[in-house]
Design an enzyme around this catalytic site. Structure first.
Site, short mmCIF file in Angstrom:
data_model
loop_
_atom_site.label_atom_id
_atom_site.label_comp_id
_atom_site.label_asym_id
_atom_site.label_seq_id
_atom_site.Cartn_x
_atom_site.Cartn_y
_atom_site.Cartn_z
N ASN A 289 0.86 -1.19 0.00
CA ASN A 289 0.00 0.00 0.00
C ASN A 289 0.90 1.25 0.00
O ASN A 289 0.77 2.13 0.84
CB ASN A 289 -0.95 0.00 1.20
N HIS B 247 7.14 5.74 1.35
CA HIS B 247 7.86 4.51 0.99
C HIS B 247 8.81 4.76 -0.18
O HIS B 247 9.96 4.30 -0.19
CB HIS B 247 6.87 3.42 0.58
N GLY C 39 11.96 4.24 7.98
CA GLY C 39 11.53 5.62 8.16
C GLY C 39 11.48 6.02 9.62
O GLY C 39 11.16 5.21 10.49
N LYS C 40 11.75 7.30 9.88
CA LYS C 40 11.68 7.80 11.24
C LYS C 40 10.25 7.95 11.74
O LYS C 40 10.04 8.16 12.94
CB LYS C 40 12.39 9.16 11.34
N GLN D 177 10.20 1.71 16.34
CA GLN D 177 10.54 0.55 15.52
C GLN D 177 11.95 0.68 14.95
O GLN D 177 12.72 -0.30 14.94
CB GLN D 177 9.53 0.42 14.38
N SER E 195 1.03 7.88 5.81
CA SER E 195 0.82 6.55 6.39
C SER E 195 -0.19 5.80 5.55
O SER E 195 -1.15 6.39 5.03
CB SER E 195 0.31 6.67 7.83
N SER E 196 0.00 4.49 5.44
CA SER E 196 -0.95 3.67 4.71
C SER E 196 -2.33 3.71 5.35
O SER E 196 -3.35 3.51 4.68
CB SER E 196 -0.45 2.23 4.63
#
EC number: 6.3.2.1
Length: 280
Positions: free
Chosen positions: A28, A33, A145-146, A151, A183-184
């Site tokens: 997605n 991304h 990604g930040k 994570q 964001s997805s």
């Protein structure tokens, strides 16, 4: 650009390559991304992207079943940008051909706080699938990604402590013009919710501004920000002010000494849970 679905095909295509740059995703894809893939291309060749919705990192009441699977659209976006050489898009049976009894557990003081407190087992699922993907791809660098700040730290620490031969690169959060982190899950927002959503980032900026204005009590910064969101109808999981280096709470001496901090927040807007962060 090639798309492969099995680990064997992946390894066949990468045989002899020692400068692989890797971007793991759940698909997605959005411009955030694609920015990771551009950074990957600057640091390695070929660039490999994975698209796999990892069941292990979803809780029982989360959105695994409705998480968007958009492989044809994702492939078209990557073909347009021409940064990716190989897409690894396995199904669940390929990644988990038997029950995944061996898992990678992050330390409690990092894996069970913030996101880990509200999503039990999340970082175990993340670490396990990232470890498997790194074993399959064997990249020289991997890009995260930040936006998913905790994570990123969990994965970076895992690779360092387990002495994995991969460098973890971080890309700044990519935002819409109004400040909302891409964001997805933004696609779940209604029109009214989408208009409200940038308030999360504005709230984090307010924390940084109050600290710059002299507020040295991290709990006070958190309390004011969380209340501001709640007053607008957000359901707040957490607003936290932490040290950038380890996500531990700063003490007053560190606050006055200019310790680099990060404000992190997670809150629901309607049925959609959003996260964001800001270093300051």
């Amino acid at each position: 650009m090639k798309v492969v679905h099995t680990i064997q095909d992946l390894r066949d295509h990468l045989r002899g390559q020692n400068r692989v740059a890797f971007v793991p995703t759940m698909g997605n894809l959005h411009e955030g991304h694609l920015a990771l893939m551009k950074l990957a291309r600057q640091h390695g060749d070929p660039v490999v992207t994975s698209i796999f919705v990892n069941r292990l990192q979803f809780g029982p009441n989360e959105d695994f079943d409705r998480y968007p699977r958009t492989l044809p659209d994702d492939v078209a976006k990557m073909e347009r940008d021409r940064d990716v050489y190989l897409v690894f898009a396995p199904d669940e049976r390929e990644m988990y051909p038997e029950p995944q009894n061996y898992r990678v557990l992050p330390p409690d003081d990092l894996g069970d706080i913030l996101e880990g407190e509200f999503r039990p087992g999340f970082f175990t699922g993340v670490c396990t699938v990232v470890m498997k993907l790194l074993a399959c791809v064997q990249p020289r660098v991997a890009v995260f990604g930040k936006k998913d700040y905790q994570q990123l730290m969990v994965v970076r620490n895992m690779c360092r402590q387990l002495q994995l031969p991969v460098e973890i690169l971080a890309h700044e959060t990519v935002r819409a013009d109004d400040g909302l982190a891409l964001s997805s899950r933004n696609r779940y927002l209604s029109e009214a919710e989408r208009a409200e959503a940038p308030v999360l980032y504005e709230t984090l900026r307010g924390i940084a501004q109050r600290r710059a204005g002299g507020e040295q009590d991290p709990a006070a910064l958190e309390r004011v920000a969380a209340q501001a969101l709640a007053d607008r109808g957000w359901k707040v999981d957490y607003v936290a002010v932490r040290r950038q280096r380890d996500l531990k709470a700063p003490d007053v001496a560190e606050m006055s000494a200019g310790e680099p901090l990060v404000a992190l927040a997670a809150a629901k807007l309607g049925a959609t849970r959003l996260i964001d962060n800001l270093e300051f």
